[in-house]
Design a protein around this motif. Structure first.
Motif, PDB file in Angstrom:
ATOM      1  N   VAL A  38      22.318  17.177  23.659  1.00  0.00           N
ATOM      2  CA  VAL A  38      20.914  17.619  23.697  1.00  0.00           C
ATOM      3  C   VAL A  38      20.577  18.415  22.437  1.00  0.00           C
ATOM      4  O   VAL A  38      19.517  18.239  21.825  1.00  0.00           O
ATOM      5  CB  VAL A  38      20.638  18.458  24.962  1.00  0.00           C
ATOM      6  CG1 VAL A  38      19.287  19.157  24.858  1.00  0.00           C
ATOM      7  CG2 VAL A  38      20.674  17.569  26.202  1.00  0.00           C
ATOM      8  N   PRO A  94      26.925  17.430  27.671  1.00  0.00           N
ATOM      9  CA  PRO A  94      25.476  17.193  27.637  1.00  0.00           C
ATOM     10  C   PRO A  94      24.755  18.167  26.716  1.00  0.00           C
ATOM     11  O   PRO A  94      23.848  17.791  25.978  1.00  0.00           O
ATOM     12  CB  PRO A  94      25.059  17.379  29.100  1.00  0.00           C
ATOM     13  CG  PRO A  94      26.282  17.046  29.887  1.00  0.00           C
ATOM     14  CD  PRO A  94      27.426  17.554  29.066  1.00  0.00           C
ATOM     15  N   ASP A  95      25.170  19.435  26.753  1.00  0.00           N
ATOM     16  CA  ASP A  95      24.501  20.438  25.921  1.00  0.00           C
ATOM     17  C   ASP A  95      24.651  20.123  24.436  1.00  0.00           C
ATOM     18  O   ASP A  95      23.719  20.316  23.651  1.00  0.00           O
ATOM     19  CB  ASP A  95      25.051  21.834  26.212  1.00  0.00           C
ATOM     20  CG  ASP A  95      24.631  22.344  27.589  1.00  0.00           C
ATOM     21  OD1 ASP A  95      23.574  21.913  28.085  1.00  0.00           O
ATOM     22  OD2 ASP A  95      25.371  23.159  28.165  1.00  0.00           O
ATOM     23  N   ARG A 152      18.251  16.978  29.884  1.00  0.00           N
ATOM     24  CA  ARG A 152      19.686  17.209  29.967  1.00  0.00           C
ATOM     25  C   ARG A 152      20.335  16.439  31.112  1.00  0.00           C
ATOM     26  O   ARG A 152      21.458  15.929  30.975  1.00  0.00           O
ATOM     27  CB  ARG A 152      19.973  18.708  30.133  1.00  0.00           C
ATOM     28  CG  ARG A 152      21.452  19.034  30.105  1.00  0.00           C
ATOM     29  CD  ARG A 152      21.753  20.480  30.483  1.00  0.00           C
ATOM     30  NE  ARG A 152      23.176  20.761  30.381  1.00  0.00           N
ATOM     31  CZ  ARG A 152      24.075  20.405  31.297  1.00  0.00           C
ATOM     32  NH1 ARG A 152      23.686  19.754  32.401  1.00  0.00           N
ATOM     33  NH2 ARG A 152      25.366  20.696  31.125  1.00  0.00           N
TER      34      ARG A 152
END
Length: 225
Positions: free
Chosen positions: A166, A162-163, A179
């Motif tokens: 994002v 996810p990071d 997120r």
């Protein structure tokens, strides 16, 4: 130490099923954030029984991942890399790039969608036949200061977190990105209305849900959830 090339890429690529899920999820996220011009796309049923993931950054660089019953064919094109076919007046692939490509997948180098003025523009190429346990590439060689673009072209696909998404999306779309909503999509959770709205308050959930269905992504039985 030189940049990562296809030679290092092979050991970092996930297995085909996980790669397909990741490609589909990233394409869906892009669709929610930019319905009309997503950077990443996914076409379920591109050919009979064949799915296609595609990336086009709008600056002349792209990649494609073809999911065929015979295996997976992956290529990338970094127009500024040392391996660009345009390094020679009569375009030529980097030595060894396509050597060993199995016949069951080799025809994709001739797909009209991957041609530029009648030539298969590629700086990275890898494949994994059905039943094989490893990704493979041709016998390419690079000096420490030479690059084929594999490091940045496939960085998001390799990370899959996810990071990472994002970071990409906030830079590319120049806006904040939720997120938790990204994590839900990457995890393959059924696409809820709340997730879509968290990503884009102006998004049309029904339209997004229909696009997600076409991608083969899971949608709740109750669309209003």
């Amino acid at each position: 130490m030189g940049a990562m090339t296809v030679l290092e890429l092979l050991s970092l690529l996930p297995d085909p099923a996980a790669l397909r899920d990741r490609c589909r999820a990233i394409a869906l996220l892009d669709t929610v954030l930019d319905t009309y011009a997503p950077t990443h796309t996914f076409v379920a049923g591109w050919r009979d029984g064949v799915d296609l993931a595609f990336m086009d950054n709008g600056s002349g660089d792209q990649y494609a991942v073809v999911f065929d019953p015979a295996g997976v064919f992956l290529y990338g094109f970094d127009h500024e890399s040392d391996a660009t076919p345009w390094r020679e007046e009569d375009r030529a692939h980097w030595p060894g790039l396509l050597d060993g490509l199995p016949a069951s997948l080799a025809h994709y180098t001739e797909a009209p969608e991957f041609q530029c003025h009648g030539f298969f523009d590629a700086t990275v190429c890898a494949w994994r036949e059905d039943g094989d346990t490893e990704w493979r590439c041709g016998p390419v060689e690079f000096a420490p200061d030479e690059s084929d673009g594999a490091d940045w072209l496939f960085g998001l696909l390799l990370d899959g977190s996810p990071d990472a998404y994002v970071s990409f999306a906030e830079d590319y779309f120049e806006r904040s990105v939720d997120r938790d909503a990204v994590a839900a999509v990457l995890a393959g959770s059924p696409l809820s209305r709340a997730t879509v709205i968290s990503l884009s308050s102006s998004a049309d959930y029904e339209a997004i849900a229909e696009q997600a269905r076409r991608l083969g992504y899971c949608i709740p039985d109750e669309p209003g959830i």
